[in-house]
Design a protein around this motif. Structure first.
Motif, mmCIF file in Angstrom:
data_model
loop_
_atom_site.group_PDB
_atom_site.id
_atom_site.type_symbol
_atom_site.label_atom_id
_atom_site.label_comp_id
_atom_site.label_asym_id
_atom_site.label_seq_id
_atom_site.Cartn_x
_atom_site.Cartn_y
_atom_site.Cartn_z
ATOM 1 N N VAL A 89 -1.470 -96.018 -24.504
ATOM 2 C CA VAL A 89 -2.923 -95.909 -24.394
ATOM 3 C C VAL A 89 -3.266 -94.425 -24.319
ATOM 4 O O VAL A 89 -2.938 -93.743 -23.350
ATOM 5 N N GLY A 90 -3.945 -93.962 -25.362
ATOM 6 C CA GLY A 90 -4.338 -92.557 -25.426
ATOM 7 C C GLY A 90 -5.823 -92.352 -25.220
ATOM 8 O O GLY A 90 -6.272 -91.251 -24.950
ATOM 9 N N GLY A 91 -6.600 -93.407 -25.357
ATOM 10 C CA GLY A 91 -8.041 -93.321 -25.166
ATOM 11 C C GLY A 91 -8.609 -94.689 -24.901
ATOM 12 O O GLY A 91 -8.110 -95.687 -25.416
ATOM 13 N N ALA A 117 -3.510 -89.338 -19.509
ATOM 14 C CA ALA A 117 -4.801 -88.969 -18.934
ATOM 15 C C ALA A 117 -4.944 -87.452 -18.956
ATOM 16 O O ALA A 117 -4.044 -86.733 -18.525
ATOM 17 N N VAL A 118 -6.081 -87.007 -19.456
ATOM 18 C CA VAL A 118 -6.375 -85.583 -19.530
ATOM 19 C C VAL A 118 -7.349 -85.183 -18.427
ATOM 20 O O VAL A 118 -7.289 -84.082 -17.914
ATOM 21 N N THR A 119 -8.240 -86.103 -18.056
ATOM 22 C CA THR A 119 -9.259 -85.779 -17.059
ATOM 23 C C THR A 119 -8.881 -86.333 -15.683
ATOM 24 O O THR A 119 -8.148 -87.323 -15.573
ATOM 25 N N GLU A 125 -8.825 -93.428 -12.268
ATOM 26 C CA GLU A 125 -8.962 -94.810 -12.741
ATOM 27 C C GLU A 125 -7.602 -95.493 -12.888
ATOM 28 O O GLU A 125 -7.430 -96.644 -12.471
ATOM 29 N N ILE A 126 -6.656 -94.791 -13.495
ATOM 30 C CA ILE A 126 -5.319 -95.370 -13.695
ATOM 31 C C ILE A 126 -4.638 -95.601 -12.352
ATOM 32 O O ILE A 126 -4.036 -96.642 -12.119
ATOM 33 N N HIS A 127 -4.744 -94.619 -11.464
ATOM 34 C CA HIS A 127 -4.131 -94.736 -10.140
ATOM 35 C C HIS A 127 -4.735 -95.913 -9.372
ATOM 36 O O HIS A 127 -3.995 -96.716 -8.782
ATOM 37 N N GLN A 128 -6.055 -96.047 -9.396
ATOM 38 C CA GLN A 128 -6.709 -97.157 -8.695
ATOM 39 C C GLN A 128 -6.301 -98.500 -9.289
ATOM 40 O O GLN A 128 -6.043 -99.454 -8.559
ATOM 41 N N TYR A 156 2.925 -66.463 -23.320
ATOM 42 C CA TYR A 156 2.702 -67.905 -23.312
ATOM 43 C C TYR A 156 1.209 -68.209 -23.229
ATOM 44 O O TYR A 156 0.484 -67.571 -22.484
ATOM 45 N N GLN A 157 0.798 -69.208 -23.994
ATOM 46 C CA GLN A 157 -0.562 -69.737 -23.937
ATOM 47 C C GLN A 157 -0.463 -71.179 -23.446
ATOM 48 O O GLN A 157 0.138 -72.020 -24.119
ATOM 49 N N ALA A 158 -1.024 -71.437 -22.275
ATOM 50 C CA ALA A 158 -0.943 -72.777 -21.684
ATOM 51 C C ALA A 158 -1.874 -73.747 -22.406
ATOM 52 O O ALA A 158 -2.989 -73.387 -22.774
ATOM 53 N N GLU A 159 -1.367 -74.958 -22.614
ATOM 54 C CA GLU A 159 -2.195 -76.046 -23.111
ATOM 55 C C GLU A 159 -2.665 -76.854 -21.906
ATOM 56 O O GLU A 159 -2.143 -76.701 -20.799
ATOM 57 N N ASN A 160 -3.629 -77.715 -22.122
ATOM 58 C CA ASN A 160 -4.144 -78.540 -21.048
ATOM 59 C C ASN A 160 -3.039 -79.455 -20.514
ATOM 60 O O ASN A 160 -2.366 -80.115 -21.309
ATOM 61 N N PRO A 161 -2.811 -79.504 -19.207
ATOM 62 C CA PRO A 161 -1.801 -80.430 -18.677
ATOM 63 C C PRO A 161 -2.239 -81.878 -18.885
ATOM 64 O O PRO A 161 -3.421 -82.190 -18.883
ATOM 65 N N ILE A 162 -1.252 -82.743 -19.080
ATOM 66 C CA ILE A 162 -1.523 -84.155 -19.344
ATOM 67 C C ILE A 162 -0.672 -85.014 -18.422
ATOM 68 O O ILE A 162 0.526 -84.791 -18.288
ATOM 69 N N HIS A 163 -1.327 -85.974 -17.790
ATOM 70 C CA HIS A 163 -0.617 -86.945 -16.954
ATOM 71 C C HIS A 163 -0.094 -88.070 -17.834
ATOM 72 O O HIS A 163 -0.785 -88.520 -18.744
ATOM 73 N N LEU A 164 1.109 -88.525 -17.529
ATOM 74 C CA LEU A 164 1.667 -89.725 -18.148
ATOM 75 C C LEU A 164 1.964 -90.709 -17.029
ATOM 76 O O LEU A 164 2.640 -90.370 -16.054
ATOM 77 N N PHE A 165 1.429 -91.908 -17.175
ATOM 78 C CA PHE A 165 1.716 -93.006 -16.256
ATOM 79 C C PHE A 165 2.576 -93.991 -17.025
ATOM 80 O O PHE A 165 2.168 -94.475 -18.078
ATOM 81 N N ILE A 166 3.766 -94.286 -16.511
ATOM 82 C CA ILE A 166 4.707 -95.173 -17.184
ATOM 83 C C ILE A 166 4.889 -96.428 -16.331
ATOM 84 O O ILE A 166 5.388 -96.363 -15.204
#
Length: 179
Positions: A89-91, A117-119, A125-128, A156-166
């Motif tokens: 699920v990406g969106g 999750a990016v935001t 929402e996923i955690h809840q 280095y140029q940082a990209e937006n961190p992304i959470h992965l819930f497995i």
């Protein structure tokens, strides 16, 4: 690309697997999954009509004829699909809990659900949802930085961190059997 590789590795794909990619965007997860599931089938879902030409072009360019584009909104458009062995699920377009509940219910007994999750809102929402469903996912925060030129140096140029819930259904069932 690094996040895609992490997500695909966590999905534990097998050659004959059925995969759902929800909120596909460009179709990159679906295409990579289709290459790993060359005997299986991949259903890639997107509700944004503006994305359809690019997704279809990407599927054709990669020769992944085992990918089917589902034009619609989840979870409603998932109803007629065969049960998945893995889901990405990406969106969600604001339907997070409904989509996760539907996917979890339909997921095969040894299946894996990977949600990005990016935001902060999506993370909450996923955690809840996981707490409400008594699930304990593996959670990763991936922060990737790319090397970029700076004069005759590289920085280095940082990209937006992304959470992965497995969410691994087999681990959940084993945990329930031990209680």
């Amino acid at each position: 690309q690094p996040i895609r590789h992490l997500a695909l590795a966590e999905m534990k794909l097998r050659p004959a697997a059925t995969v759902w990619d929800i909120g596909t965007g460009s179709g990159s997860i679906a295409i990579e999954a289709a290459k790993q599931c060359w005997q299986g089938q991949v259903f890639t879902m997107e509700c944004n009509e503006a994305c359809y030409p690019a997704i279809e072009a990407n599927i054709a360019a990669h020769g992944t004829d085992n990918v089917t584009l589902v034009k619609g909104r989840a979870p409603e458009a998932l109803a007629e699909l065969p049960a998945p062995d893995a889901v990405f699920v990406g969106g969600t377009r604001g339907s997070m809990a409904d989509i996760l509940s539907h996917c979890w219910q339909q997921l095969a007994g040894q299946g894996v659900l990977v949600v990005t999750a990016v935001t902060i809102d999506s993370v909450v929402e996923i955690h809840q949802w996981s707490k409400q469903n008594l699930l304990n996912p593996k959670v990763q925060l991936a922060a990737v930085s790319q090397g970029v030129p700076l004069a005759h140096y590289t920085r280095y140029q940082a990209e937006n961190p992304i959470h992965l819930f497995i969410f691994d259904k087999s681990a959940t069932q084993q945990g329930n059997n031990n209680e």
